[in-house]
Design a protein around this motif. Structure first.
Motif, mmCIF file in Angstrom:
data_model
loop_
_atom_site.group_PDB
_atom_site.id
_atom_site.type_symbol
_atom_site.label_atom_id
_atom_site.label_comp_id
_atom_site.label_asym_id
_atom_site.label_seq_id
_atom_site.Cartn_x
_atom_site.Cartn_y
_atom_site.Cartn_z
ATOM 1 N N LEU A 251 31.025 23.610 37.357
ATOM 2 C CA LEU A 251 30.239 22.349 37.403
ATOM 3 C C LEU A 251 28.781 22.476 36.770
ATOM 4 O O LEU A 251 28.104 21.811 36.051
ATOM 5 N N GLU A 252 28.633 23.718 37.322
ATOM 6 C CA GLU A 252 27.059 24.132 36.669
ATOM 7 C C GLU A 252 26.887 24.901 35.373
ATOM 8 O O GLU A 252 26.119 24.676 34.469
ATOM 9 N N ARG A 253 27.762 25.715 35.058
ATOM 10 C CA ARG A 253 27.681 26.261 33.704
ATOM 11 C C ARG A 253 28.729 25.789 32.579
ATOM 12 O O ARG A 253 28.088 26.080 31.437
ATOM 13 N N LYS A 254 29.535 25.030 33.018
ATOM 14 C CA LYS A 254 30.167 24.285 32.011
ATOM 15 C C LYS A 254 31.070 25.253 31.231
ATOM 16 O O LYS A 254 30.937 24.779 30.090
ATOM 17 N N GLN A 255 31.492 26.450 31.879
ATOM 18 C CA GLN A 255 32.186 27.085 30.715
ATOM 19 C C GLN A 255 33.536 27.348 31.717
ATOM 20 O O GLN A 255 33.444 27.581 32.826
ATOM 21 N N SER A 256 34.502 27.659 30.806
ATOM 22 C CA SER A 256 35.854 28.031 31.274
ATOM 23 C C SER A 256 35.877 29.576 31.527
ATOM 24 O O SER A 256 35.014 30.464 30.742
ATOM 25 N N LEU A 257 36.548 30.119 32.372
ATOM 26 C CA LEU A 257 36.866 31.560 32.658
ATOM 27 C C LEU A 257 38.216 31.958 33.088
ATOM 28 O O LEU A 257 38.840 30.923 33.527
ATOM 29 N N THR A 258 38.545 33.082 32.714
ATOM 30 C CA THR A 258 39.952 33.756 33.415
ATOM 31 C C THR A 258 39.607 34.911 34.017
ATOM 32 O O THR A 258 39.005 35.905 33.495
ATOM 33 N N ALA A 297 56.367 48.623 40.839
ATOM 34 C CA ALA A 297 56.015 49.937 41.687
ATOM 35 C C ALA A 297 54.427 49.520 42.314
ATOM 36 O O ALA A 297 54.577 49.803 43.278
ATOM 37 N N ALA A 298 53.587 49.317 41.415
ATOM 38 C CA ALA A 298 52.415 49.142 41.792
ATOM 39 C C ALA A 298 51.684 48.009 41.065
ATOM 40 O O ALA A 298 51.828 47.875 39.689
ATOM 41 N N CYS A 299 50.810 47.248 41.601
ATOM 42 C CA CYS A 299 49.966 46.272 41.019
ATOM 43 C C CYS A 299 48.693 45.913 41.670
ATOM 44 O O CYS A 299 48.706 45.728 42.857
ATOM 45 N N TYR A 300 47.613 46.429 40.858
ATOM 46 C CA TYR A 300 46.389 46.295 41.589
ATOM 47 C C TYR A 300 45.446 45.592 40.512
ATOM 48 O O TYR A 300 45.442 46.157 39.457
ATOM 49 N N ALA A 301 44.298 45.141 40.937
ATOM 50 C CA ALA A 301 43.298 44.577 39.825
ATOM 51 C C ALA A 301 42.040 45.223 39.285
ATOM 52 O O ALA A 301 41.799 46.077 40.189
ATOM 53 N N ASP A 302 41.838 45.075 38.296
ATOM 54 C CA ASP A 302 40.413 45.550 37.752
ATOM 55 C C ASP A 302 39.637 44.218 38.215
ATOM 56 O O ASP A 302 39.764 43.347 37.640
ATOM 57 N N ALA A 303 38.580 44.491 39.203
ATOM 58 C CA ALA A 303 38.051 43.119 39.687
ATOM 59 C C ALA A 303 36.684 43.131 39.241
ATOM 60 O O ALA A 303 35.868 42.148 39.839
ATOM 61 N N THR A 304 36.268 43.867 38.215
ATOM 62 C CA THR A 304 34.909 44.070 37.779
ATOM 63 C C THR A 304 34.612 42.191 37.047
ATOM 64 O O THR A 304 33.353 41.981 37.292
ATOM 65 N N LEU A 305 35.522 41.604 36.227
ATOM 66 C CA LEU A 305 35.182 40.609 35.642
ATOM 67 C C LEU A 305 34.539 39.299 36.557
ATOM 68 O O LEU A 305 33.634 38.673 36.375
ATOM 69 N N ALA A 306 35.352 39.290 37.573
ATOM 70 C CA ALA A 306 34.848 38.162 38.684
ATOM 71 C C ALA A 306 33.582 38.326 39.263
ATOM 72 O O ALA A 306 32.662 37.492 39.477
ATOM 73 N N GLU A 308 30.921 39.908 37.440
ATOM 74 C CA GLU A 308 30.399 39.957 36.597
ATOM 75 C C GLU A 308 30.129 38.332 36.305
ATOM 76 O O GLU A 308 28.926 37.988 35.944
ATOM 77 N N LEU A 309 30.983 37.645 36.233
ATOM 78 C CA LEU A 309 30.965 36.135 35.897
ATOM 79 C C LEU A 309 30.569 35.284 36.926
ATOM 80 O O LEU A 309 30.016 34.194 36.796
ATOM 81 N N LEU A 310 31.357 35.646 38.119
ATOM 82 C CA LEU A 310 31.180 34.652 39.143
ATOM 83 C C LEU A 310 30.107 35.375 40.263
ATOM 84 O O LEU A 310 29.699 34.439 41.281
ATOM 85 N N GLY A 311 29.513 36.528 40.288
ATOM 86 C CA GLY A 311 28.841 37.063 41.406
ATOM 87 C C GLY A 311 29.887 37.297 42.663
ATOM 88 O O GLY A 311 29.396 37.098 43.764
ATOM 89 N N TRP A 312 31.071 37.234 42.403
ATOM 90 C CA TRP A 312 32.121 37.234 43.632
ATOM 91 C C TRP A 312 32.808 38.510 43.853
ATOM 92 O O TRP A 312 33.132 38.991 42.904
#
Ligand code: NAD
Ligand code: WQD
Length: 344
Positions: A251-258, A297-306, A308-312
């Motif tokens: 709503l504020e930045r009006k940009q899509s993101l994944t 076997a294993a599945c875990y995230a690289d969580a850095t993009l969220a 950087e983009l969301l401050g979350w």
């Protein structure tokens, strides 16, 4: 005041996100057809919110009902949670999954466009990474589907990306959740699977509370530190906060993101069992059985993009996830039934 419409609002993640959005100052209208949730969630939300939740009972496949809900409440953004989510069931009823998950998405998007609403958060999943080739998994990793449910998430993303390309008014947040667990710390809302739980944490919780005799650990011969499957468990409150950040971003930045929504930290099945035993003070007996077909076997995230983009970023660890899951399970051994305060 900005109003956000949630589809699948009385479900596990929807109900927690509802509270988080209200706490962040948004008005919320919920839509659900109770295909996999209980109307009692609304009573619990009323207790937590201190007011009656605004709710419309409707099927997202009913485009006219969706358009009415959007316009009657002046929604400016939609978070689309509504979907069927059981991997095994999806292989038995693929058409039902295609109809509900993809048909429902198209119907919701059509209703939004008809009302000139173009801000959408889509519930995607780490399942879109299929059998991950590298760990941690970044958003740029190769995508594939290994079951009909996963295909609905992959194709859901593809449909929406094409929609944005054709009509740039659309701003879409593709949130790829890892393994949501835990519950609201009040113990009033949580995950209430119907029948035998498919997922690890609700199964472990039902063993700890004495509803099931033991857990079956699906394989201890994976190439992981203790041989059992490793996943990125994320507290549902952290996940809910990620949705608030995504709505604000749209709503504020009006940009899509994944972005991935995970902690970036993997835990094994045995780690979860031990943490749950600590949190509950109860034993969690288990037996090791064969691998579950289709498991990685294993599945875990690289969580850095969220971040950087969301401050979350996720803040709660495995102990808090288990403590909150246990509070929910032990206070509601039968889930949402019987009604709160009812005898028996
Ligand atoms: P859930 O089943 O608890 O919630 C989904 C809600 O959608 C339910 O309340 C159900 O009644 C509702 N619903 C289903 N079809 C509907 C329809 N046609 N019309 C209206 N309502 C409908 O599941 P959840 O765990 O809260 O998942 C929410 C979303 O997140 C789903 O899209 C799911 O695929 C996705 N997701 C979940 C996980 C997970 O492990 N829980 C992981 C990744 C992605
Ligand atoms: C976790 C680990 C199992 C149950 C699934 C979907 C995925 C996503 C989240 C929506 C694995 C092991 C489990 C049990 C066990 N959903 N396990 N005994 O498989 O990572 O992901 O839910 O998008 O699409 O596939 O989660 O909780 O089922 O399993 O040993 O009774 O626990 O083998 O290693 P999974 P899970």
């Amino acid at each position: 005041m900005t109003t956000v419409l949630l589809t699948g609002a009385t479900g596990y993640i929807g109900s927690h996100t509802w509270i988080a959005l209200k706490q962040a100052g948004y008005d919320v209208v919920g839509v659900d057809n109770f295909a996999n949730s209980s109307p009692q969630v609304l009573d619990r939300l009323a207790l937590l919110l201190g007011e009656a939740p605004v709710f419309e009972e409707a099927d997202v496949n009913d485009g006219a009902a969706m358009a009415r809900a959007i316009s009657a409440h002046g929604a400016q953004a939609v978070v689309h949670f509504a979907a069927h989510k059981a991997v095994g069931e999806s292989a038995e009823k693929p058409l039902e999954y295609f109809r509900n998950n993809l048909g429902g998405l198209v119907s919701a998007a059509q209703a939004m466009a008809d009302q000139d609403v173009f801000s959408l958060v889509f519930s995607s999943s780490a399942t879109v990474y299929g059998q991950p080739e590298t760990l941690p998994i970044a958003e740029t990793a190769a995508l594939s589907a290994t079951n009909p449910y996963g295909l609905t998430k992959l194709m859901g993303e593809q449909l929406l990306r094409e929609l944005e390309r054709c009509d740039p008014r659309w701003k879409i947040a593709y949130l790829r959740y890892f393994n949501p667990v835990g519950a609201h710390p009040s113990g009033l809302i949580g995950e209430d699977p119907r029948g035998i739980p498919n997922n690890l944490m609700p199964y472990v919780a039902q063993v700890a509370v004495g509803k099931r005799p033991f857990l079956q650990v699906y394989g201890n011969d994976y190439g992981t530190p203790d041989g059992t499957g490793v996943r990125d468990y994320i507290h549902v409150l952290d996940l809910a906060a990620g949705h608030v950040a995504a709505v604000r971003h749209l709503l504020e930045r009006k940009q899509s993101l994944t972005v991935n929504l995970g902690t970036g930290q993997g835990y094994s099945v045995l780690d979860v069992i031990r943490a749950f035993e600590r949190a509950s003070g109860r034993p969690v007996p288990y037996k090791t059985v064969a691998r579950r077909p289709g498991d990685v076997a294993a599945c875990y995230a690289d969580a850095t993009l969220a971040r950087e983009l969301l401050g979350w970023q996720a803040e709660r660890g495995l102990d808090a996830m288990c403590e909150d899951a246990w509070r929910w399970q032990s206070r509601n051994p039968q889930g949402y039934a019987p009604a709160l305060g009812a005898a028996g």
